[in-house]
Write a protein that holds these residues in place. Structure first.
Motif, PDB file in Angstrom:
ATOM      1  N   PRO A   1      -7.024  17.447  -9.243  1.00 32.50           N
ATOM      2  CA  PRO A   1      -7.600  16.121  -9.490  1.00 32.50           C
ATOM      3  C   PRO A   1      -7.929  15.828 -10.950  1.00 32.50           C
ATOM      4  N   HIS A   2      -7.327  16.541 -11.893  1.00 29.46           N
ATOM      5  CA  HIS A   2      -7.628  16.301 -13.301  1.00 29.46           C
ATOM      6  C   HIS A   2      -7.414  14.821 -13.629  1.00 29.46           C
ATOM      7  N   PRO A   3      -8.315  14.206 -14.390  1.00 26.96           N
ATOM      8  CA  PRO A   3      -8.187  12.767 -14.692  1.00 26.96           C
ATOM      9  C   PRO A   3      -6.865  12.386 -15.343  1.00 26.96           C
ATOM     10  N   ARG A   4      -6.234  13.295 -16.051  1.00 24.17           N
ATOM     11  CA  ARG A   4      -4.945  12.973 -16.676  1.00 24.17           C
ATOM     12  C   ARG A   4      -3.757  13.276 -15.772  1.00 24.17           C
ATOM     13  N   ASN A   5      -4.006  13.817 -14.603  1.00 23.24           N
ATOM     14  CA  ASN A   5      -2.939  14.044 -13.633  1.00 23.24           C
ATOM     15  C   ASN A   5      -2.706  12.726 -12.891  1.00 23.24           C
ATOM     16  N   THR A   6      -1.884  11.874 -13.445  1.00 27.28           N
ATOM     17  CA  THR A   6      -1.636  10.569 -12.826  1.00 27.28           C
ATOM     18  C   THR A   6      -0.487  10.618 -11.834  1.00 27.28           C
ATOM     19  N   TYR A   7       0.218  11.734 -11.780  1.00 27.26           N
ATOM     20  CA  TYR A   7       1.360  11.844 -10.870  1.00 27.26           C
ATOM     21  C   TYR A   7       0.997  12.674  -9.652  1.00 27.26           C
ATOM     22  N   TRP A   8       0.375  12.023  -8.695  1.00 29.47           N
ATOM     23  CA  TRP A   8       0.052  12.669  -7.433  1.00 29.47           C
ATOM     24  C   TRP A   8       1.307  12.666  -6.562  1.00 29.47           C
ATOM     25  N   GLU A   9       1.309  13.518  -5.539  1.00 29.25           N
ATOM     26  CA  GLU A   9       2.419  13.539  -4.581  1.00 29.25           C
ATOM     27  C   GLU A   9       2.334  12.309  -3.688  1.00 29.25           C
ATOM     28  N   MET A  10       3.469  11.681  -3.439  1.00 30.48           N
ATOM     29  CA  MET A  10       3.476  10.487  -2.599  1.00 30.48           C
ATOM     30  C   MET A  10       3.722  10.883  -1.143  1.00 30.48           C
ATOM     31  N   TRP A  11       2.907  10.339  -0.265  1.00 33.63           N
ATOM     32  CA  TRP A  11       3.071  10.559   1.165  1.00 33.63           C
ATOM     33  C   TRP A  11       3.984   9.442   1.676  1.00 33.63           C
ATOM     34  N   GLY A  12       5.217   9.773   1.956  1.00 37.55           N
ATOM     35  CA  GLY A  12       6.179   8.766   2.409  1.00 37.55           C
ATOM     36  C   GLY A  12       6.524   7.808   1.278  1.00 37.55           C
ATOM     37  N   LEU A  13       7.003   6.660   1.646  1.00 34.31           N
ATOM     38  CA  LEU A  13       7.392   5.634   0.677  1.00 34.31           C
ATOM     39  C   LEU A  13       6.331   4.541   0.624  1.00 34.31           C
ATOM     40  N   PRO A  14       6.290   3.774  -0.455  1.00 29.92           N
ATOM     41  CA  PRO A  14       5.369   2.629  -0.479  1.00 29.92           C
ATOM     42  C   PRO A  14       5.703   1.672   0.671  1.00 29.92           C
ATOM     43  N   MET A  15       4.687   1.085   1.246  1.00 31.20           N
ATOM     44  CA  MET A  15       4.854   0.248   2.440  1.00 31.20           C
ATOM     45  C   MET A  15       4.930  -1.229   2.053  1.00 31.20           C
ATOM     46  N   PHE A  16       6.039  -1.615   1.422  1.00 33.89           N
ATOM     47  CA  PHE A  16       6.211  -2.989   0.940  1.00 33.89           C
ATOM     48  C   PHE A  16       6.312  -3.992   2.079  1.00 33.89           C
ATOM     49  N   ASP A  17       6.854  -3.568   3.214  1.00 31.89           N
ATOM     50  CA  ASP A  17       7.078  -4.509   4.312  1.00 31.89           C
ATOM     51  C   ASP A  17       6.012  -4.448   5.401  1.00 31.89           C
ATOM     52  N   LEU A  18       4.956  -3.688   5.173  1.00 26.18           N
ATOM     53  CA  LEU A  18       3.910  -3.534   6.181  1.00 26.18           C
ATOM     54  C   LEU A  18       2.795  -4.542   5.939  1.00 26.18           C
TER      55      LEU A  18
ATOM     56  N   CYS B   1       0.829  -1.209   0.000  1.00 29.03           N
ATOM     57  CA  CYS B   1       0.000   0.000   0.000  1.00 29.03           C
ATOM     58  C   CYS B   1       0.860   1.254   0.000  1.00 29.03           C
ATOM     59  N   SER B   2       0.313   2.309  -0.571  1.00 26.15           N
ATOM     60  CA  SER B   2       0.933   3.628  -0.535  1.00 26.15           C
ATOM     61  C   SER B   2      -0.165   4.669  -0.450  1.00 26.15           C
ATOM     62  N   VAL B   3       0.202   5.855  -0.006  1.00 28.11           N
ATOM     63  CA  VAL B   3      -0.744   6.962   0.147  1.00 28.11           C
ATOM     64  C   VAL B   3      -0.261   8.103  -0.738  1.00 28.11           C
TER      65      VAL B   3
END
Length: 138
Positions: A41-58, A33-35
């Motif tokens: 919110p434009h539909p073509r704006n696929t690059y949202w800001e990432m909150w922290g790193l993806p939680m691969f080990d959670l 999971c990631s946040v």
């Protein structure tokens, strides 16, 4: 106008208990999971800001929910979503993505007509949110 992006976007907003259940489902599938958040919110704006790193080990939904709540506190007037990424070789794609926060007032979009060569008419969607600079949109 309600922005409809991701899974469950046509349903009423999910409660925190429903969000935890969906995160639990994603983690049970082995998805990371990631946040992410944005004020555009434009539909073509696929690059949202990432909150922290993806939680691969959670592997606990409470940990993801803690990150969601921290992002909500920091950006209460932004769109926030949870993504669930399947890292299995051959898939390596987002399997689930859903909104967990929205601004109180959603500005929506306008349709702009553009004149092109040979009197061809083209149309573009513009979000009202981008009339103001980033950080001041909501």
């Amino acid at each position: 106008m309600k922005i409809t992006q991701g899974t469950f976007s046509f349903l009423p907003p999910l409660t925190d208990e429903e969000i935890v259940a969906q995160i639990g489902y994603a983690l049970d599938q082995g998805w990371a999971c990631s946040v992410e958040y944005t004020d555009d919110p434009h539909p073509r704006n696929t690059y949202w800001e990432m909150w922290g790193l993806p939680m691969f080990d959670l592997h606990d939904a409470a940990g993801v929910m803690m990150e969601v709540n921290e992002c909500r506190k920091t950006y209460p007037r932004h769109y926030i979503k949870v993504n669930a990424f399947d890292s299995v070789r051959g898939f390596e794609t987002m399997r689930l993505s859903f909104m967990v926060n929205r601004p109180e007032e959603e500005h929506g979009f306008r349709l702009e007509r553009q004149d092109d060569r040979n009197r061809v008419q083209r149309y573009a969607l513009r979000t009202y949110a981008t009339d103001r600079p980033a950080g001041e949109r909501y």
